[in-house]
Design an enzyme around this catalytic site. Sequence first.
Site, short mmCIF file in Angstrom:
data_model
loop_
_atom_site.label_atom_id
_atom_site.label_comp_id
_atom_site.label_asym_id
_atom_site.label_seq_id
_atom_site.Cartn_x
_atom_site.Cartn_y
_atom_site.Cartn_z
N LYS A 22 0.85 -1.21 0.00
CA LYS A 22 0.00 0.00 0.00
C LYS A 22 0.87 1.25 0.00
CE LYS A 22 -1.70 1.46 4.12
NZ LYS A 22 -1.32 2.82 4.49
N ASN A 23 1.86 1.28 0.89
CA ASN A 23 2.63 2.51 1.06
C ASN A 23 3.63 2.76 -0.07
OD1 ASN A 23 1.17 2.98 3.33
ND2 ASN A 23 2.76 2.33 4.78
N ARG A 92 -3.77 9.53 4.50
CA ARG A 92 -2.60 10.38 4.73
C ARG A 92 -1.86 10.71 3.43
NH1 ARG A 92 -0.08 13.78 8.34
NH2 ARG A 92 2.14 13.71 7.96
N CYS A 116 -4.68 7.37 9.68
CA CYS A 116 -4.87 6.87 11.04
C CYS A 116 -4.53 7.95 12.06
CB CYS A 116 -3.98 5.65 11.28
SG CYS A 116 -4.54 4.18 10.42
N ARG A 121 0.84 14.18 13.75
CA ARG A 121 1.15 14.00 12.33
C ARG A 121 1.14 15.32 11.53
NH1 ARG A 121 -1.27 8.52 9.84
NH2 ARG A 121 0.68 8.64 8.72
N PRO A 122 2.00 16.28 11.92
CA PRO A 122 2.04 17.55 11.18
C PRO A 122 2.68 17.35 9.80
CG PRO A 122 3.80 17.47 12.80
CD PRO A 122 2.99 16.22 12.99
N ILE A 123 2.58 18.39 8.95
CA ILE A 123 3.26 18.32 7.64
C ILE A 123 4.25 19.47 7.50
CG2 ILE A 123 1.45 16.99 6.46
CD1 ILE A 123 0.55 19.68 5.19
N ASP A 124 4.74 19.94 8.66
CA ASP A 124 5.66 21.08 8.63
C ASP A 124 6.93 20.80 7.81
OD1 ASP A 124 6.08 19.20 10.73
OD2 ASP A 124 7.53 20.53 11.66
N LEU A 125 7.44 19.57 7.84
CA LEU A 125 8.67 19.27 7.10
C LEU A 125 8.41 19.33 5.59
CD1 LEU A 125 10.04 16.29 9.25
CD2 LEU A 125 10.49 18.72 9.49
N ASP A 305 5.03 0.39 12.05
CA ASP A 305 3.81 -0.24 11.54
C ASP A 305 3.69 -1.71 11.96
OD1 ASP A 305 3.34 2.15 10.33
OD2 ASP A 305 3.78 1.49 8.29
N ILE A 327 8.22 6.63 16.96
CA ILE A 327 7.80 7.35 15.75
C ILE A 327 6.49 8.11 15.95
CG2 ILE A 327 7.32 7.15 13.28
CD1 ILE A 327 10.18 6.34 14.05
N ARG A 397 -8.43 -0.93 4.86
CA ARG A 397 -7.68 0.15 4.20
C ARG A 397 -6.31 -0.34 3.76
NH1 ARG A 397 -6.39 4.51 7.85
NH2 ARG A 397 -4.94 4.84 6.15
C1 EPZ Z 1 4.49 6.74 6.38
O1 EPZ Z 1 3.73 7.78 7.00
C2 EPZ Z 1 3.56 5.56 6.29
N1 EPZ Z 1 2.42 5.94 5.49
C3 EPZ Z 1 3.13 5.12 7.67
O2 EPZ Z 1 2.35 3.95 7.53
C4 EPZ Z 1 4.36 4.80 8.50
O3 EPZ Z 1 3.95 4.51 9.81
C5 EPZ Z 1 5.32 6.00 8.51
O4 EPZ Z 1 5.63 6.39 7.15
C6 EPZ Z 1 6.61 5.73 9.25
O5 EPZ Z 1 7.25 4.62 8.68
C7 EPZ Z 1 2.48 5.90 4.17
O6 EPZ Z 1 3.50 5.61 3.57
C8 EPZ Z 1 1.24 6.22 3.42
P1 EPZ Z 1 6.56 10.15 8.41
P2 EPZ Z 1 4.26 9.27 6.99
O7 EPZ Z 1 6.39 11.42 7.66
O8 EPZ Z 1 4.90 9.58 5.71
C9 EPZ Z 1 6.67 13.22 12.09
C10 EPZ Z 1 0.51 2.54 7.95
O9 EPZ Z 1 0.08 1.97 9.00
N2 EPZ Z 1 6.56 14.26 11.06
O10 EPZ Z 1 7.81 9.37 8.22
O11 EPZ Z 1 3.12 10.12 7.44
C11 EPZ Z 1 5.35 12.45 12.22
O12 EPZ Z 1 4.42 13.14 13.04
C12 EPZ Z 1 0.98 3.97 7.99
O13 EPZ Z 1 0.56 1.99 6.84
C13 EPZ Z 1 6.62 15.60 11.44
O14 EPZ Z 1 6.78 15.93 12.63
O15 EPZ Z 1 5.33 9.18 8.14
C14 EPZ Z 1 5.81 11.15 12.78
O16 EPZ Z 1 5.98 11.28 14.16
C15 EPZ Z 1 0.69 4.67 9.27
N3 EPZ Z 1 6.48 16.55 10.48
C16 EPZ Z 1 7.18 10.94 12.14
O17 EPZ Z 1 7.60 12.24 11.69
C17 EPZ Z 1 6.29 16.24 9.17
O18 EPZ Z 1 6.18 17.16 8.34
C18 EPZ Z 1 7.18 9.97 10.96
O19 EPZ Z 1 6.34 10.46 9.94
C19 EPZ Z 1 6.24 14.87 8.79
C20 EPZ Z 1 6.38 13.90 9.77
#
Ligand code: EPZ
Length: 417
Positions: A22-23, A92, A116, A121-125, A305, A327, A397
């Site tokens: 999926k991812n 997401r 989920c 889960r911010p998108i600031d980065l 995950d 995480i 999902r």
């Molecule tokens: C991906 O989510 C996966 N989703 C998630 O899988 C997975 O848990 C995660 O990576 C970590 O491996 C998809 O690929 C669709 P991140 P993503 O950005 O991209 C923080 C599942 O069960 N962060 O690596 O959202 C964030 O809050 C899902 O299949 C910021 O602070 O993960 C988290 O604590 C759930 N600011 C950490 O980083 C940002 O701008 C990891 O997030 C972005 C992230």
Amino acid sequence: MEIWHIRGGNRLRGACFVQGSKNASLPIIAASIICPLKSELMNVPQLRDVDAALRILRHLGCLAEQRGGDVYIDSTRLSGSSIPHSLMVEMRSSVIFMGALLARCGEARLSLPGGCQLGKRPIDLHLAALRQMGAEIEEDAGEICCRAEKLRGTEIILPFPSVGATENIMLAACAARGETIIRNAAREPEIGALQDYLRSMGAEVSGAGSGSVSISGIRPNREAAARIIPDRIVASTLACACAAAGGDVELRGVDPGQFSTVLHFLNRAGCDIISGSRSVRVRSSGRLSAVGELSTAPYPGFPTDAQPVLMAALLRAEGRTAITENIFENRYRQVPELRRMGADVTVSGKLAEIWGVDRLHGAPLTATDLRGGAAMVVAGLAAEGETVICDDGHITRGYERLDMRLRALGADIYLEY
Ligand code: EPZ
């Protein structure tokens, strides 16, 4: 509402093909719009999230259809650059359309994504990186409006190796002037899969998996194709199911190296693990030992995950296991439900402590999120009596016909829609 009925106690035996990831699928589907091209994707799982991504494409004016595991996309007639809130909140990964639309149209209008509820889960980065590339971004009450006359390649140092931010930058960078280098990039296999797809359309991308990804600003222009990589989290879930219930299961079509940390802990718990080049055999007596300390971390560390499903497998393991979840701040939502089955798990902040119990009993449960729901299925397979999980569509999902796959391995499980 979907209702899972599981009668525990059956050992799992046989072979099982693991679905496509999926991812990996979702960012590749978003990437299909960065240029007016046709794409053909194979081994795409049939899932609600994939369907949601294809509906976004159709909303944007593209042709997009799924037939079995094959997805055909024609983005030549893309006619819009905004995604309504109702589509954004379905998952997401909708946020990855931001980089893709910026690359294609020079603008993107969308709202904060769903997915989920695992914490903030911010998108600031994502936003900081795109701003660094020259995008002007306005945020107002959850609505995001991005514009870039011309994106510019630059060096971006991510403070944390975010998977989604790495993907968004890779897509935007395909249309930037000059080279973009992402330092401290995510190293997950899904980043490698996205790199391979972008290369198949003619983009110059390298370094995926190394933590430093380079993208030259050459707009790709070829019809693209990809075979989606196997889903390492589904593979981990099936391995944990066999570990918990006991049995002998061969997972086929997988890359064992991509979930070796999970296999390592299952082995430590007492399972026999026999890895081939594209398969893994898991043998378990059903009586496991606790594994001591375990912490989630970005790849190649232990995947967050897989944390809930490994926890479920260890509920009856003799001794104490301590998990640190690094995480997501809210990834123990399954715990109160597992406790209803007789599990001895306590949570304090990032730490979850599991003391193995002799027996679990079936109970009525409510799925809290995708992997938490899968953990309840795993626990149900190892419990005495019937477990009934009410699920508002979380599990489906991310898992394609998990009920059928487990039933084929001998589990007493059915899904009522
Ligand atoms: C991906 O989510 C996966 N989703 C998630 O899988 C997975 O848990 C995660 O990576 C970590 O491996 C998809 O690929 C669709 P991140 P993503 O950005 O991209 C923080 C599942 O069960 N962060 O690596 O959202 C964030 O809050 C899902 O299949 C910021 O602070 O993960 C988290 O604590 C759930 N600011 C950490 O980083 C940002 O701008 C990891 O997030 C972005 C992230």
